[in-house]
Write a protein that holds these residues in place. Structure first.
Motif, PDB file in Angstrom:
ATOM      1  N   ALA A 173      16.203   5.715 -27.573  1.00  0.00           N
ATOM      2  CA  ALA A 173      17.525   5.444 -28.594  1.00  0.00           C
ATOM      3  C   ALA A 173      17.240   5.026 -29.999  1.00  0.00           C
ATOM      4  O   ALA A 173      18.122   5.247 -30.631  1.00  0.00           O
ATOM      5  N   TYR A 174      16.097   4.555 -30.177  1.00  0.00           N
ATOM      6  CA  TYR A 174      15.724   4.240 -31.744  1.00  0.00           C
ATOM      7  C   TYR A 174      15.439   5.461 -32.262  1.00  0.00           C
ATOM      8  O   TYR A 174      16.079   5.632 -33.575  1.00  0.00           O
ATOM      9  N   LEU A 175      14.994   6.441 -31.962  1.00  0.00           N
ATOM     10  CA  LEU A 175      14.601   7.575 -32.476  1.00  0.00           C
ATOM     11  C   LEU A 175      15.694   8.415 -32.652  1.00  0.00           C
ATOM     12  O   LEU A 175      16.087   9.055 -33.907  1.00  0.00           O
ATOM     13  N   LYS A 176      16.919   8.363 -32.064  1.00  0.00           N
ATOM     14  CA  LYS A 176      18.141   9.099 -32.174  1.00  0.00           C
ATOM     15  C   LYS A 176      19.109   8.183 -33.216  1.00  0.00           C
ATOM     16  O   LYS A 176      19.611   8.978 -33.899  1.00  0.00           O
ATOM     17  N   LYS A 177      19.093   7.073 -33.203  1.00  0.00           N
ATOM     18  CA  LYS A 177      19.818   6.191 -34.091  1.00  0.00           C
ATOM     19  C   LYS A 177      19.057   5.907 -35.756  1.00  0.00           C
ATOM     20  O   LYS A 177      19.960   5.680 -36.487  1.00  0.00           O
ATOM     21  N   ARG A 178      17.896   6.131 -35.615  1.00  0.00           N
ATOM     22  CA  ARG A 178      17.393   5.537 -36.821  1.00  0.00           C
ATOM     23  C   ARG A 178      17.507   6.013 -38.202  1.00  0.00           C
ATOM     24  O   ARG A 178      17.762   5.351 -39.244  1.00  0.00           O
ATOM     25  N   GLU A 179      17.846   7.334 -38.101  1.00  0.00           N
ATOM     26  CA  GLU A 179      18.053   8.009 -39.524  1.00  0.00           C
ATOM     27  C   GLU A 179      19.531   7.920 -39.950  1.00  0.00           C
ATOM     28  O   GLU A 179      20.145   7.848 -41.173  1.00  0.00           O
ATOM     29  N   THR A 180      20.599   7.503 -38.866  1.00  0.00           N
ATOM     30  CA  THR A 180      21.995   7.236 -39.265  1.00  0.00           C
ATOM     31  C   THR A 180      22.421   5.861 -39.285  1.00  0.00           C
ATOM     32  O   THR A 180      23.168   5.538 -39.929  1.00  0.00           O
ATOM     33  N   GLY A 181      21.454   4.983 -39.163  1.00  0.00           N
ATOM     34  CA  GLY A 181      21.517   3.333 -39.192  1.00  0.00           C
ATOM     35  C   GLY A 181      21.292   2.689 -37.789  1.00  0.00           C
ATOM     36  O   GLY A 181      22.244   2.719 -37.220  1.00  0.00           O
ATOM     37  N   PHE A 182      20.286   2.179 -37.656  1.00  0.00           N
ATOM     38  CA  PHE A 182      19.906   1.484 -36.623  1.00  0.00           C
ATOM     39  C   PHE A 182      20.274   0.255 -36.515  1.00  0.00           C
ATOM     40  O   PHE A 182      20.021  -0.839 -37.357  1.00  0.00           O
ATOM     41  N   THR A 183      21.357  -0.113 -35.710  1.00  0.00           N
ATOM     42  CA  THR A 183      22.131  -1.368 -35.589  1.00  0.00           C
ATOM     43  C   THR A 183      21.163  -2.788 -35.835  1.00  0.00           C
ATOM     44  O   THR A 183      21.490  -3.592 -36.565  1.00  0.00           O
ATOM     45  N   GLN A 184      20.319  -2.760 -34.943  1.00  0.00           N
ATOM     46  CA  GLN A 184      19.497  -3.860 -34.801  1.00  0.00           C
ATOM     47  C   GLN A 184      18.538  -4.331 -36.093  1.00  0.00           C
ATOM     48  O   GLN A 184      18.116  -5.178 -36.465  1.00  0.00           O
ATOM     49  N   PHE A 185      18.631  -3.071 -37.081  1.00  0.00           N
ATOM     50  CA  PHE A 185      17.888  -3.516 -38.182  1.00  0.00           C
ATOM     51  C   PHE A 185      18.932  -3.961 -39.345  1.00  0.00           C
ATOM     52  O   PHE A 185      18.886  -4.735 -40.313  1.00  0.00           O
ATOM     53  N   LEU A 186      20.126  -3.410 -39.194  1.00  0.00           N
ATOM     54  CA  LEU A 186      21.291  -3.572 -40.175  1.00  0.00           C
ATOM     55  C   LEU A 186      21.747  -4.795 -40.092  1.00  0.00           C
ATOM     56  O   LEU A 186      22.441  -5.228 -40.874  1.00  0.00           O
ATOM     57  N   ARG A 187      21.480  -5.686 -38.998  1.00  0.00           N
ATOM     58  CA  ARG A 187      22.105  -7.050 -38.997  1.00  0.00           C
ATOM     59  C   ARG A 187      21.242  -8.027 -39.943  1.00  0.00           C
ATOM     60  O   ARG A 187      21.709  -9.015 -40.525  1.00  0.00           O
ATOM     61  N   TYR A 188      20.168  -7.388 -40.572  1.00  0.00           N
ATOM     62  CA  TYR A 188      19.492  -8.189 -41.623  1.00  0.00           C
ATOM     63  C   TYR A 188      19.663  -7.725 -42.905  1.00  0.00           C
ATOM     64  O   TYR A 188      19.986  -6.753 -43.215  1.00  0.00           O
ATOM     65  N   PRO A 189      19.200  -8.780 -44.134  1.00  0.00           N
ATOM     66  CA  PRO A 189      19.608  -8.318 -45.323  1.00  0.00           C
ATOM     67  C   PRO A 189      18.817  -6.924 -45.798  1.00  0.00           C
ATOM     68  O   PRO A 189      17.984  -6.692 -45.032  1.00  0.00           O
ATOM     69  N   PRO A 190      19.119  -6.546 -46.856  1.00  0.00           N
ATOM     70  CA  PRO A 190      18.613  -5.107 -47.246  1.00  0.00           C
ATOM     71  C   PRO A 190      16.992  -5.302 -47.425  1.00  0.00           C
ATOM     72  O   PRO A 190      16.346  -4.164 -46.816  1.00  0.00           O
ATOM     73  N   GLY A 191      16.504  -6.323 -47.811  1.00  0.00           N
ATOM     74  CA  GLY A 191      15.058  -6.352 -48.099  1.00  0.00           C
ATOM     75  C   GLY A 191      14.374  -6.216 -46.580  1.00  0.00           C
ATOM     76  O   GLY A 191      13.476  -5.185 -46.302  1.00  0.00           O
TER      77      GLY A 191
END
Length: 249
Positions: A173-191
């Motif tokens: 699921a990570y491989l599929k969503k990573r390039e379009t925006g992985f939700t679990q990363f987007l919850r954190y600030p840009p840095g």
């Protein structure tokens, strides 16, 4: 013996100091190491907790400093995980330990690094390229991957997957969503989001080296604790705080 010889030659604030090699009453060789009363990072993450995001960032930066140092002398750890990362008695200074699976990828007489092969470490932290038995891998890049998994674990108190293989549904699921925006990363600030995205790039060629991470816009600005060599206590004032184990008791 080789592990002692190797670890005793490494001296850095964020690496556990190897003090001596002794034989016990049963004739077994025992490595005497620096005592760190703060416990390991796994316990810190799952049971003690963090006072603020800045504490997490401070410890992550220290992790990068330690890993960056061993890479600079031609050594890859290959088993980075929270259980192999401990804290000193102040709870502010992070130290890397357990070099049992480490490997030299460049000697002091060599200019070019050489690749390694073989699967080492604990499954959730192992980079995807290690699982490919047909190819060698860049050893520094597998340590970078592990740092990314550790950073996410510190932020979320969870792991992203059981193993970084397409057969793992969470990794797939990570491989599929990573390039379009992985939700679990987007919850954190840009840095932090950008660092997670780059450390956990499935392509090791695109994945940065530790030195590149440290020089990055966000990581280079992280406020981190520095300890005095004799006491381990911070030698400069910092704005963030560290939650000690005793505060939970």
């Amino acid at each position: 013996m080789p592990i002692y010889t190797f670890s005793s030659s490494i001296h850095h604030e964020n690496i556990v100091e190897t003090v001596d090699l002794i034989r016990d009453e049963h004739g077994r060789w025992c490595v005497v190491m620096e005592y760190c009363a703060g416990g390991d990072l796994f316990h810190k993450t799952m049971s003690v907790g963090f006072s603020c995001d800045e504490e997490i960032h401070c410890l992550f930066r220290q992790l990068l400093n330690g890993v960056g140092f061993i890479h600079s002398i031609g050594v890859a750890h290959r088993d980075l995980k929270p259980e192999n990362i401990i804290l000193d008695g102040t709870g502010r200074i992070l130290k890397i330990t357990d070099f049992g699976t480490s490997a030299v990828f460049r000697t002091q007489w060599e200019k070019e690094a050489h690749k390694l092969h073989g699967v080492y470490g604990s499954a959730p932290y192992i980079a995807p390229e290690e699982w490919d038995e047909q190819h060698e891998y860049i050893p520094t890049k597998v340590d970078v991957w592990a740092c990314g998994v550790i950073f996410f674990a510190m932020l979320s108190k969870s792991l992203l997957w059981t193993v970084a293989k397409p057969s793992d549904e969470h990794y797939a699921a990570y491989l599929k969503k990573r390039e379009t925006g992985f939700t679990q990363f987007l919850r954190y600030p840009p840095g932090p989001c950008k660092v997670l995205h780059s450390c956990l790039d499935p392509d090791p060629v695109r994945r940065p080296e530790i030195a590149q991470l440290i020089e990055g816009d966000w990581v280079s600005r992280i406020e981190f604790c520095i300890g005095a060599a004799s006491t381990g206590k911070p030698t400069r004032p910092v704005q963030h705080t560290h939650l000690m184990q005793s505060s939970k008791h």
